[in-house]
Design an enzyme around this catalytic site. Structure first.
Site, PDB file in Angstrom:
ATOM      1  N   LYS A 127       0.860  -1.191   0.000  1.00 40.72           N
ATOM      2  CA  LYS A 127       0.000   0.000   0.000  1.00 40.72           C
ATOM      3  C   LYS A 127       0.887   1.228   0.000  1.00 40.72           C
ATOM      4  O   LYS A 127       2.024   1.183   0.494  1.00 40.72           O
ATOM      5  CB  LYS A 127      -0.875   0.014   1.261  1.00 40.72           C
ATOM      6  CG  LYS A 127      -2.145   0.815   1.115  1.00 40.72           C
ATOM      7  CD  LYS A 127      -3.158   0.069   0.272  1.00 40.72           C
ATOM      8  CE  LYS A 127      -4.538   0.580   0.353  1.00 40.72           C
ATOM      9  NZ  LYS A 127      -5.486  -0.422  -0.168  1.00 40.72           N
ATOM     10  N   GLY A 239     -21.207   6.127   2.865  1.00 39.42           N
ATOM     11  CA  GLY A 239     -20.095   6.547   1.994  1.00 39.42           C
ATOM     12  C   GLY A 239     -20.578   6.509   0.557  1.00 39.42           C
ATOM     13  O   GLY A 239     -21.188   5.532   0.124  1.00 39.42           O
ATOM     14  N   GLY A 241     -18.559   7.370  -2.356  1.00 38.15           N
ATOM     15  CA  GLY A 241     -17.457   7.504  -3.311  1.00 38.15           C
ATOM     16  C   GLY A 241     -17.583   6.435  -4.372  1.00 38.15           C
ATOM     17  O   GLY A 241     -18.694   5.979  -4.671  1.00 38.15           O
ATOM     18  N   ASN A 242     -16.460   5.972  -4.920  1.00 33.99           N
ATOM     19  CA  ASN A 242     -16.503   4.981  -6.007  1.00 33.99           C
ATOM     20  C   ASN A 242     -17.259   3.720  -5.586  1.00 33.99           C
ATOM     21  O   ASN A 242     -18.221   3.307  -6.243  1.00 33.99           O
ATOM     22  CB  ASN A 242     -15.081   4.636  -6.460  1.00 33.99           C
ATOM     23  CG  ASN A 242     -15.063   3.517  -7.498  1.00 33.99           C
ATOM     24  OD1 ASN A 242     -15.307   2.345  -7.190  1.00 33.99           O
ATOM     25  ND2 ASN A 242     -14.819   3.866  -8.745  1.00 33.99           N
ATOM     26  N   ALA A 243     -16.847   3.118  -4.465  1.00 36.08           N
ATOM     27  CA  ALA A 243     -17.461   1.844  -4.060  1.00 36.08           C
ATOM     28  C   ALA A 243     -18.917   2.047  -3.651  1.00 36.08           C
ATOM     29  O   ALA A 243     -19.812   1.309  -4.078  1.00 36.08           O
ATOM     30  CB  ALA A 243     -16.654   1.223  -2.928  1.00 36.08           C
ATOM     31  N   GLY A 244     -19.174   3.067  -2.829  1.00 34.51           N
ATOM     32  CA  GLY A 244     -20.524   3.287  -2.304  1.00 34.51           C
ATOM     33  C   GLY A 244     -21.534   3.621  -3.387  1.00 34.51           C
ATOM     34  O   GLY A 244     -22.625   3.038  -3.450  1.00 34.51           O
TER      35      GLY A 244
HETATM   36  N1  GLU Z   1      -7.185   0.021  -3.571  1.00 38.03           N
HETATM   37  C1  GLU Z   1      -7.957  -1.146  -3.867  1.00 38.03           C
HETATM   38  C2  GLU Z   1      -8.006  -2.078  -2.669  1.00 38.03           C
HETATM   39  O1  GLU Z   1      -7.800  -1.695  -1.543  1.00 38.03           O
HETATM   40  C3  GLU Z   1      -7.503  -1.809  -5.133  1.00 38.03           C
HETATM   41  C4  GLU Z   1      -6.082  -2.280  -5.111  1.00 38.03           C
HETATM   42  C5  GLU Z   1      -5.589  -2.732  -6.468  1.00 38.03           C
HETATM   43  O2  GLU Z   1      -6.359  -2.736  -7.412  1.00 38.03           O
HETATM   44  O3  GLU Z   1      -4.425  -3.082  -6.529  1.00 38.03           O
HETATM   45  O4  GLU Z   1      -8.346  -3.223  -2.807  1.00 38.03           O
END
Ligand code: GLU
Length: 437
Positions: A127, A239, A241-244
């Site tokens: 990360k 939330g 955003g993208n996911a929500g």
């Molecule tokens: N940021 C996203 C996660 O936490 C996607 C990570 C990725 O696609 O490498 O799963």
């Protein structure tokens, strides 16, 4: 590899396998370590193996000088953590957030390791993050910061080493700048260094809503297991955003289902009849929040979490379901689209109350799964149809859900502990074959 002696006694594993630590809520990394301690104990891992799993393999701290629009130079702090690469190159997003800390990044890198293992894709976990507030920066400042981040970390990453992706407040445009910067430094086009790119630069069809779509596939399996009729189900999404917003949109596409409440950092909205998620998104684009949406009642974020809905989807930042509110959660299924929304103590309360939790690193693994498909397509330089992506994603998510469910039923532990057992066993198996332990 930095190895510190594990303090396994810090977290006390209970019969349900979750953790309490003298009634203290833990910070993200302590929480991630406690979860590993529980899995290590249940899997009877040798102390050396447990020790390796408790700490990241590599941690990079960088200072990024960026020229602001006013001509002044500002130094931003950034991080990249590679947690474990036993199963393959590290994989994980980059966050741009004012409250970023190294502990959050370390926890998220650990969770990426388990996430890739639980859906069985050949990656380790990593990360990255930068302490910044992109909402207060111009687009050209964000571009200079994105390029500066790559200038600082480019020797640490690569298509066979560590592959970043979007996360909190980063998007396909940021990925495009980063891919461009990396390619210039390497002297060749290198699309496989980063995923979540725009389609025109080798991005994958289906990556945009992959996190939400993957979560939906696990919700469908969970509902089947619990005999919940999804066509009658009510859903609340914390939330937007993208996911929500995508889970709201996809969920509402199933006839009969109703999104009754959604929220963002400014507050929530509720409508018994159900909300039109596309219109809510338009409203958010225009006003910068979901609140004050016509024909809906404004509610607080805590009201939303405690609604008597069938499915609750935490999709904001972490630590939203805690010891303080867990006993008030009335949803039948909590589908964790965000990373780390539930503290270990809250987990135990939810389990006691019969709330079925689809744990974060299983529920939200759709994003990284389609990132893997993107990396495979970049490697082959051959691109798949969207339908093929959806089918492959469904297969991966459903299989992972049932592997975890079977472990949970066999061992009589909650789904999070079961997901850890499945994921950690796979990582340990790879470590053994490689001769690390
Ligand atoms: N940021 C996203 C996660 O936490 C996607 C990570 C990725 O696609 O490498 O799963």
């Amino acid at each position: 590899m930095s190895l510190s002696k594990p303090n396994a006694s810090a977290g006390i594993a209970t019969k349900k396998g979750s953790i309490s630590l003298n009634n203290k809520e833990l910070n993200s990394f302590e929480m991630a370590q406690s979860q590993i301690d529980t899995a290590a104990e249940m899997l009877n891992l040798a102390p050396g193996t447990h020790t390796i799993l408790r700490e990241p393999m590599k941690e990079l701290h960088v200072s990024i000088p960026v020229r602001l629009d006013n001509g002044k130079i500002k130094i931003f702090k950034g991080f990249r953590v590679q947690y474990n690469n036993a199963r393959g190159p590290c994989k994980g997003g980059i966050r741009f957030h004012p409250d970023e800390t190294i502990d959050t990044i370390k926890a998220l890198a650990a969770w990426m390791t388990w996430k890739c293992a639980v859906v069985d894709i050949p990656f380790g976990g990593s990360k990255g993050g930068v302490i910044c507030n992109p909402k207060e920066m111009s687009s050209s400042e964000v571009e200079r910061l994105s390029r500066g981040y790559i200038d600082a970390v480019w020797e640490f990453i690569g298509p066979d080493r560590d592959i970043p992706a979007p996360d909190v407040y980063t998007n396909p445009q940021v990925m495009a700048w980063m891919m461009d910067e990396y390619s210039k430094l390497k002297g060749c086009i290198s699309p496989g260094v980063i995923t979540g790119k725009p389609i025109a630069l080798g991005g994958s069809l289906g990556r945009g809503d992959a996190t939400a779509r993957g979560a939906l596939y696990t919700i469908v399996e969970a509902a089947r297991h619990l005999n919940i009729d999804l066509a009658e189900a009510t859903v609340a999404v914390e939330g937007y955003g993208n996911a929500g917003s995508n889970i709201a949109i996809l969920r509402n596409d199933i006839p009969g289902a109703r999104i009754v409440a959604v929220s963002d950092s400014k507050g929530g909205i509720y409508s018994k009849q159900g909300l039109d998620p596309h219109k809510v998104l338009e409203h958010k684009m225009e006003t910068s929040s979901v609140i004050n949406f016509p024909q809906a009642e404004n509610i607080s974020n805590s009201d939303l979490l405690e609604l008597g809905v069938d499915i609750l989807c935490p999709a904001a930042l972490g630590n939203t379901i805690t010891q303080a509110n867990a006993s008030k959660i009335r949803a039948k299924i909590v589908a964790e689209l965000s990373n780390g929304p539930t503290t270990p103590q809250a987990d135990e309360i939810l389990y006691d109350n019969g709330v079925f939790v689809i744990p974060d690193f299983l529920c939200n693994a759709g994003g990284v799964t389609v990132s893997y498909f993107e990396w495979v397509q970049n490697t082959y330089n051959y691109y798949w149809e969207e339908e093929e992506i959806h089918q492959k994603l469904n297969k991966k998510m459903s299989k992972a859900f049932h592997n975890v469910l079977a472990e949970s039923l066999k061992r009589k532990v909650n789904m999070r502990v079961a997901a850890y057992l499945v994921a950690v066993s796979r990582v340990v198996e790879a470590m053994k074959w490689r001769g690390w332990v």
